[in-house]
Enzyme design. Sequence first.
Site, PDB file in Angstrom:
ATOM      1  N   LYS A  45       0.819  -1.213   0.000  1.00 14.61           N
ATOM      2  CA  LYS A  45       0.000   0.000   0.000  1.00 14.61           C
ATOM      3  C   LYS A  45       0.862   1.276   0.000  1.00 14.61           C
ATOM      4  CE  LYS A  45      -3.971  -2.216   2.284  1.00 14.61           C
ATOM      5  NZ  LYS A  45      -4.953  -2.124   3.407  1.00 14.61           N
TER       6      LYS A  45
ATOM      7  N   TYR B 247     -12.284  -2.267  -3.687  1.00 11.12           N
ATOM      8  CA  TYR B 247     -12.752  -2.442  -2.308  1.00 11.12           C
ATOM      9  C   TYR B 247     -14.276  -2.340  -2.203  1.00 11.12           C
ATOM     10  CZ  TYR B 247      -8.240  -2.557   0.203  1.00 11.12           C
ATOM     11  OH  TYR B 247      -7.020  -2.917   0.726  1.00 11.12           O
TER      12      TYR B 247
ATOM     13  N   ASN C 184      -2.060   0.286   6.701  1.00 10.51           N
ATOM     14  CA  ASN C 184      -1.465  -0.922   7.268  1.00 10.51           C
ATOM     15  C   ASN C 184      -0.620  -1.724   6.287  1.00 10.51           C
ATOM     16  OD1 ASN C 184      -3.533  -1.879   5.758  1.00 10.51           O
ATOM     17  ND2 ASN C 184      -4.648  -2.884   7.414  1.00 10.51           N
TER      18      ASN C 184
ATOM     19  N   GLU D  14      -9.640 -10.843  -7.596  1.00 11.50           N
ATOM     20  CA  GLU D  14      -8.680  -9.755  -7.368  1.00 11.50           C
ATOM     21  C   GLU D  14      -7.472  -9.867  -8.306  1.00 11.50           C
ATOM     22  OE1 GLU D  14      -9.847  -9.058  -2.657  1.00 11.50           O
ATOM     23  OE2 GLU D  14      -7.819  -9.696  -3.164  1.00 11.50           O
TER      24      GLU D  14
HETATM   25  N1  UDP Z   1      -9.731  -0.637   7.369  1.00 16.18           N
HETATM   26  C1  UDP Z   1      -9.835   0.580   8.051  1.00 16.18           C
HETATM   27  N2  UDP Z   1     -10.499   0.602   9.260  1.00 16.18           N
HETATM   28  C2  UDP Z   1     -11.054  -0.512   9.828  1.00 16.18           C
HETATM   29  C3  UDP Z   1     -10.939  -1.743   9.131  1.00 16.18           C
HETATM   30  C4  UDP Z   1     -10.270  -1.770   7.913  1.00 16.18           C
HETATM   31  O1  UDP Z   1      -9.363   1.602   7.566  1.00 16.18           O
HETATM   32  O2  UDP Z   1     -11.628  -0.423  10.922  1.00 16.18           O
HETATM   33  C5  UDP Z   1      -9.019  -0.691   6.079  1.00 16.18           C
HETATM   34  C6  UDP Z   1      -7.628  -1.293   6.214  1.00 16.18           C
HETATM   35  O3  UDP Z   1      -6.753  -0.638   5.308  1.00 16.18           O
HETATM   36  C7  UDP Z   1      -7.885  -2.728   5.826  1.00 16.18           C
HETATM   37  C8  UDP Z   1      -8.906  -2.551   4.691  1.00 16.18           C
HETATM   38  O4  UDP Z   1      -9.733  -1.493   5.160  1.00 16.18           O
HETATM   39  O5  UDP Z   1      -6.699  -3.381   5.400  1.00 16.18           O
HETATM   40  C9  UDP Z   1      -9.752  -3.760   4.368  1.00 16.18           C
HETATM   41  O6  UDP Z   1     -10.338  -4.231   5.567  1.00 16.18           O
HETATM   42  P1  UDP Z   1     -10.387  -5.786   5.894  1.00 16.18           P
HETATM   43  O7  UDP Z   1     -11.323  -5.955   7.044  1.00 16.18           O
HETATM   44  O8  UDP Z   1     -10.675  -6.558   4.645  1.00 16.18           O
HETATM   45  O9  UDP Z   1      -8.906  -6.087   6.440  1.00 16.18           O
HETATM   46  P2  UDP Z   1      -7.694  -6.917   5.765  1.00 16.18           P
HETATM   47  O10 UDP Z   1      -8.290  -8.034   4.973  1.00 16.18           O
HETATM   48  O11 UDP Z   1      -6.919  -5.937   4.905  1.00 16.18           O
HETATM   49  O12 UDP Z   1      -6.881  -7.396   6.934  1.00 16.18           O
END
Ligand code: UDP
Length: 140
Positions: A11, A51, A114, A128
Site C-alpha cells: 500500500k 474495495y 497498514n 482480485e
Molecule cells: N480498514 C480501516 N479501518 C477498519 C478496518 C479496515 O481503515 O476499521 C481498512 C484497512 O486498510 C484494511 C482494509 O480497510 O486493510 C480492508 O479491511 P479488511 O477488514 O478486509 O482487512 P484486511 O483483509 O486488509 O486485513
Amino acid sequence: MAIERTLSIIKPDATKRNLTGKINAKFEDAGLRIVAQKRIQLTPAQAGKFYEVHAERPFYGELCEFMASGPVVVQVLEGEGAIAKNREVMGATNPADAAPGTVRAEFAESVGENSVHGSDAPETAAVEIAYFFSGLELVG
Ligand code: UDP
Ligand code: MG
C-alpha cells in the site's frame, strides 16, 4: 495443501517509505513466490471498485482516498496454501493486534494505513488477480 495464488498489494504508506524490498523479503522467506508484480497508481474510482465489498463501511471513503494517494505495488504470490500463508505473514488488520515479526507489526502505521493487502479466500483471490493481471502476466 494445494498450490494457490493470492493477490497482494503493497500500500501507499509502505511504498512511500521505500519498504517494497523489505516486505517482499518477508514473502519470499515464508516460501511465497512473486509470480507477477507491477507498481501502479490507482485512481480513487479504481480503488473504490477494488474495495467495493466494503462500500457500506464507515472507513470506505478514507480507504479509497488512501489507496489512491501514492503508488502501490500489486503482485501475485504463489505457493502451498498461499492465501492463508500470506495472511499469516501480513498479520492482523490492526497493527496493535499483529503478531511480532509480521509485516503489519513491523511496518503498519495504523489500522487504515497498514502497509499490505492480501486476498482472504480462493474466490476473492481469483477475482482480485483478474482485476490487475492478465493470464500472460503470471509467470510461475
Ligand atoms: N480498514 C480501516 N479501518 C477498519 C478496518 C479496515 O481503515 O476499521 C481498512 C484497512 O486498510 C484494511 C482494509 O480497510 O486493510 C480492508 O479491511 P479488511 O477488514 O478486509 O482487512 P484486511 O483483509 O486488509 O486485513
Ligand atoms: Mg480483507
